[in-house]
Design a protein around this motif. Structure first.
Motif, PDB file in Angstrom:
ATOM      1  N   LYS A 258       0.902  -1.233  -0.073  1.00 50.90           N
ATOM      2  CA  LYS A 258      -0.112  -0.014  -0.015  1.00 50.90           C
ATOM      3  C   LYS A 258       0.935   1.274   0.075  1.00 50.90           C
ATOM      4  O   LYS A 258       1.782   1.369   0.858  1.00 50.90           O
ATOM      5  CB  LYS A 258      -0.976  -0.069   1.163  1.00 50.90           C
ATOM      6  N   PHE A 259       0.640   2.119  -1.208  1.00 51.32           N
ATOM      7  CA  PHE A 259       1.602   3.252  -1.129  1.00 51.32           C
ATOM      8  C   PHE A 259       0.650   4.438  -0.810  1.00 51.32           C
ATOM      9  O   PHE A 259      -0.577   4.537  -1.436  1.00 51.32           O
ATOM     10  CB  PHE A 259       2.195   3.617  -2.583  1.00 51.32           C
ATOM     11  N   THR A 260       0.849   5.411   0.079  1.00 49.51           N
ATOM     12  CA  THR A 260       0.119   6.468   0.285  1.00 49.51           C
ATOM     13  C   THR A 260       0.978   7.593  -0.135  1.00 49.51           C
ATOM     14  O   THR A 260       1.870   7.896   0.098  1.00 49.51           O
ATOM     15  CB  THR A 260      -0.396   6.940   1.735  1.00 49.51           C
TER      16      THR A 260
ATOM     17  N   SER B  86     -11.546   3.915  -2.323  1.00 50.87           N
ATOM     18  CA  SER B  86     -11.865   4.787  -1.226  1.00 50.87           C
ATOM     19  C   SER B  86     -11.184   5.592  -0.679  1.00 50.87           C
ATOM     20  O   SER B  86     -11.397   6.500   0.179  1.00 50.87           O
ATOM     21  CB  SER B  86     -12.341   3.594  -0.261  1.00 50.87           C
ATOM     22  N   GLU B  87      -9.836   5.527  -1.167  1.00 51.29           N
ATOM     23  CA  GLU B  87      -8.788   6.214  -0.543  1.00 51.29           C
ATOM     24  C   GLU B  87      -7.832   6.967  -1.671  1.00 51.29           C
ATOM     25  O   GLU B  87      -7.227   6.568  -2.585  1.00 51.29           O
ATOM     26  CB  GLU B  87      -7.417   5.538   0.276  1.00 51.29           C
ATOM     27  N   PRO B  88      -8.067   8.343  -1.866  1.00 49.83           N
ATOM     28  CA  PRO B  88      -7.837   9.123  -2.844  1.00 49.83           C
ATOM     29  C   PRO B  88      -6.252   9.075  -3.362  1.00 49.83           C
ATOM     30  O   PRO B  88      -5.535   9.524  -4.142  1.00 49.83           O
ATOM     31  CB  PRO B  88      -8.426  10.598  -3.022  1.00 49.83           C
ATOM     32  N   ASP B  89      -5.547   9.043  -2.146  1.00 52.69           N
ATOM     33  CA  ASP B  89      -4.235   9.344  -2.281  1.00 52.69           C
ATOM     34  C   ASP B  89      -3.496   8.016  -2.108  1.00 52.69           C
ATOM     35  O   ASP B  89      -2.410   7.751  -2.345  1.00 52.69           O
ATOM     36  CB  ASP B  89      -3.474   9.992  -1.027  1.00 52.69           C
ATOM     37  N   THR B  90      -4.012   6.746  -2.160  1.00 53.56           N
ATOM     38  CA  THR B  90      -3.787   5.720  -2.099  1.00 53.56           C
ATOM     39  C   THR B  90      -3.417   4.564  -3.542  1.00 53.56           C
ATOM     40  O   THR B  90      -4.640   4.523  -4.177  1.00 53.56           O
ATOM     41  CB  THR B  90      -4.533   4.784  -1.053  1.00 53.56           C
ATOM     42  N   LEU B  91      -2.410   4.068  -3.678  1.00 52.94           N
ATOM     43  CA  LEU B  91      -2.125   2.895  -4.799  1.00 52.94           C
ATOM     44  C   LEU B  91      -1.368   1.668  -4.022  1.00 52.94           C
ATOM     45  O   LEU B  91      -1.211   1.715  -2.915  1.00 52.94           O
ATOM     46  CB  LEU B  91      -1.059   3.381  -5.491  1.00 52.94           C
ATOM     47  N   TRP B  92      -2.068   0.695  -4.594  1.00 51.14           N
ATOM     48  CA  TRP B  92      -1.615  -0.678  -4.324  1.00 51.14           C
ATOM     49  C   TRP B  92      -0.971  -1.388  -5.253  1.00 51.14           C
ATOM     50  O   TRP B  92      -1.314  -1.270  -6.367  1.00 51.14           O
ATOM     51  CB  TRP B  92      -2.963  -1.711  -4.001  1.00 51.14           C
ATOM     52  N   VAL B  93       0.029  -1.930  -4.700  1.00 49.24           N
ATOM     53  CA  VAL B  93       0.873  -2.903  -6.194  1.00 49.24           C
ATOM     54  C   VAL B  93       0.755  -4.185  -5.639  1.00 49.24           C
ATOM     55  O   VAL B  93       1.071  -4.644  -4.509  1.00 49.24           O
ATOM     56  CB  VAL B  93       2.415  -2.110  -6.021  1.00 49.24           C
TER      57      VAL B  93
ATOM     58  N   ARG C  14      16.545   0.975  -8.790  1.00 47.75           N
ATOM     59  CA  ARG C  14      16.876   2.058  -7.703  1.00 47.75           C
ATOM     60  C   ARG C  14      16.718   3.555  -8.122  1.00 47.75           C
ATOM     61  O   ARG C  14      16.477   4.329  -7.284  1.00 47.75           O
ATOM     62  CB  ARG C  14      18.600   2.059  -7.346  1.00 47.75           C
ATOM     63  N   GLU C  15      17.005   3.598  -9.533  1.00 53.38           N
ATOM     64  CA  GLU C  15      16.562   5.200  -9.973  1.00 53.38           C
ATOM     65  C   GLU C  15      15.100   5.440  -9.716  1.00 53.38           C
ATOM     66  O   GLU C  15      14.547   6.543  -9.221  1.00 53.38           O
ATOM     67  CB  GLU C  15      17.156   5.195 -11.209  1.00 53.38           C
ATOM     68  N   ALA C  16      14.250   4.672  -9.979  1.00 50.82           N
ATOM     69  CA  ALA C  16      12.826   4.659  -9.872  1.00 50.82           C
ATOM     70  C   ALA C  16      12.385   5.091  -8.408  1.00 50.82           C
ATOM     71  O   ALA C  16      11.561   5.986  -8.261  1.00 50.82           O
ATOM     72  CB  ALA C  16      12.063   3.429 -10.459  1.00 50.82           C
ATOM     73  N   ILE C  17      13.149   4.262  -7.573  1.00 48.22           N
ATOM     74  CA  ILE C  17      12.618   4.315  -6.041  1.00 48.22           C
ATOM     75  C   ILE C  17      13.210   5.698  -5.608  1.00 48.22           C
ATOM     76  O   ILE C  17      12.283   6.369  -4.826  1.00 48.22           O
ATOM     77  CB  ILE C  17      13.663   3.322  -5.441  1.00 48.22           C
ATOM     78  N   GLN C  18      14.171   6.294  -6.116  1.00 52.09           N
ATOM     79  CA  GLN C  18      14.626   7.587  -5.776  1.00 52.09           C
ATOM     80  C   GLN C  18      13.592   8.589  -6.260  1.00 52.09           C
ATOM     81  O   GLN C  18      13.564   9.854  -5.794  1.00 52.09           O
ATOM     82  CB  GLN C  18      15.950   7.907  -6.197  1.00 52.09           C
ATOM     83  N   ARG C  19      13.381   8.598  -7.608  1.00 51.64           N
ATOM     84  CA  ARG C  19      12.229   9.403  -8.133  1.00 51.64           C
ATOM     85  C   ARG C  19      10.980   9.353  -7.508  1.00 51.64           C
ATOM     86  O   ARG C  19      10.150  10.308  -7.092  1.00 51.64           O
ATOM     87  CB  ARG C  19      12.054   9.211  -9.688  1.00 51.64           C
ATOM     88  N   ALA C  20      10.584   8.464  -6.923  1.00 47.50           N
ATOM     89  CA  ALA C  20       9.196   7.953  -6.229  1.00 47.50           C
ATOM     90  C   ALA C  20       9.360   8.757  -4.882  1.00 47.50           C
ATOM     91  O   ALA C  20       8.480   9.007  -4.276  1.00 47.50           O
ATOM     92  CB  ALA C  20       8.980   6.379  -6.212  1.00 47.50           C
ATOM     93  N   LYS C  21      10.551   8.297  -3.876  1.00 47.65           N
ATOM     94  CA  LYS C  21      10.377   8.697  -2.625  1.00 47.65           C
ATOM     95  C   LYS C  21       9.998  10.135  -2.056  1.00 47.65           C
ATOM     96  O   LYS C  21       9.267  10.149  -1.390  1.00 47.65           O
ATOM     97  CB  LYS C  21      11.931   8.679  -2.180  1.00 47.65           C
ATOM     98  N   PRO C  22      10.194  11.074  -2.910  1.00 41.24           N
ATOM     99  CA  PRO C  22       9.547  12.658  -2.386  1.00 41.24           C
ATOM    100  C   PRO C  22       8.144  12.503  -2.514  1.00 41.24           C
ATOM    101  O   PRO C  22       7.301  13.397  -1.906  1.00 41.24           O
ATOM    102  CB  PRO C  22      10.256  13.197  -3.710  1.00 41.24           C
ATOM    103  N   LEU C  23       7.449  11.665  -3.342  1.00 42.01           N
ATOM    104  CA  LEU C  23       6.235  11.525  -3.614  1.00 42.01           C
ATOM    105  C   LEU C  23       5.265  10.664  -2.609  1.00 42.01           C
ATOM    106  O   LEU C  23       4.146  10.840  -2.467  1.00 42.01           O
ATOM    107  CB  LEU C  23       5.705  10.966  -5.119  1.00 42.01           C
TER     108      LEU C  23
ATOM    109  N   GLY D 288       3.758   7.173   2.779  1.00 47.14           N
ATOM    110  CA  GLY D 288       3.997   6.098   3.454  1.00 47.14           C
ATOM    111  C   GLY D 288       4.012   5.013   2.774  1.00 47.14           C
ATOM    112  O   GLY D 288       3.078   4.979   1.617  1.00 47.14           O
ATOM    113  N   VAL D 289       4.350   3.812   3.189  1.00 47.40           N
ATOM    114  CA  VAL D 289       4.258   2.546   2.284  1.00 47.40           C
ATOM    115  C   VAL D 289       4.108   1.357   3.342  1.00 47.40           C
ATOM    116  O   VAL D 289       4.849   1.379   4.416  1.00 47.40           O
ATOM    117  CB  VAL D 289       5.731   1.985   1.752  1.00 47.40           C
ATOM    118  N   GLU D 290       3.287   0.477   3.127  1.00 46.14           N
ATOM    119  CA  GLU D 290       2.760  -0.720   4.106  1.00 46.14           C
ATOM    120  C   GLU D 290       3.093  -1.906   3.296  1.00 46.14           C
ATOM    121  O   GLU D 290       1.933  -2.373   2.492  1.00 46.14           O
ATOM    122  CB  GLU D 290       1.496  -0.588   4.675  1.00 46.14           C
TER     123      GLU D 290
END
Length: 107
Positions: free
Chosen positions: A9-11, A47-54, A74-83, A86-88
């Motif tokens: 779960k990515f918020t 139901s959660e507008p800021d949530t994505l599930w992978v 690793r590059e994609a993770i670095q680009r995603a981190k500022p966005l 939280g991650v569960e």
């Protein structure tokens, strides 16, 4: 060797969901070339507008771990981190079902 699965779960930070989704969809497209990755699906929450599930399924946990060491990952993770707010992650052991490659390697 058991298959490896994960649901994460990515918020996203407010207003960043679509940008985060684009990065995750790039990762999904890259997985087309990775045989050990059997499933990589990016989902929006209704139901959660800021949530994505992978949802991921891999031939084995080591393949998933190795993918995290790839330069493009690793590059994609670095680009995603500022966005990401939280991650569960939840690790799973897939048993089978529609769309999942056979758990019997001789099949």
């Amino acid at each position: 060797m058991s298959k490896f699965g994960m649901i994460a779960k990515f918020t996203a930070k407010p207003g960043e969901r679509d940008a985060l989704a684009a990065i995750l969809l790039e990762a999904a497209a890259a997985m087309e070339q990775v045989h050990e990755c059997e499933l990589y699906i990016v989902n929006l929450s209704e139901s959660e507008p800021d949530t994505l599930w992978v949802t991921e399924v891999w031939s084995h946990a080591e393949a998933h771990a190795a993918s995290l060491q790839e330069e493009s990952t690793r590059e994609a993770i670095q680009r995603a981190k500022p966005l990401i707010a939280g991650v569960e992650p939840t690790r799973l052991i897939p048993l089978g079902g529609k769309g999942l490659e056979s758990l019997n390697p001789d099949a």
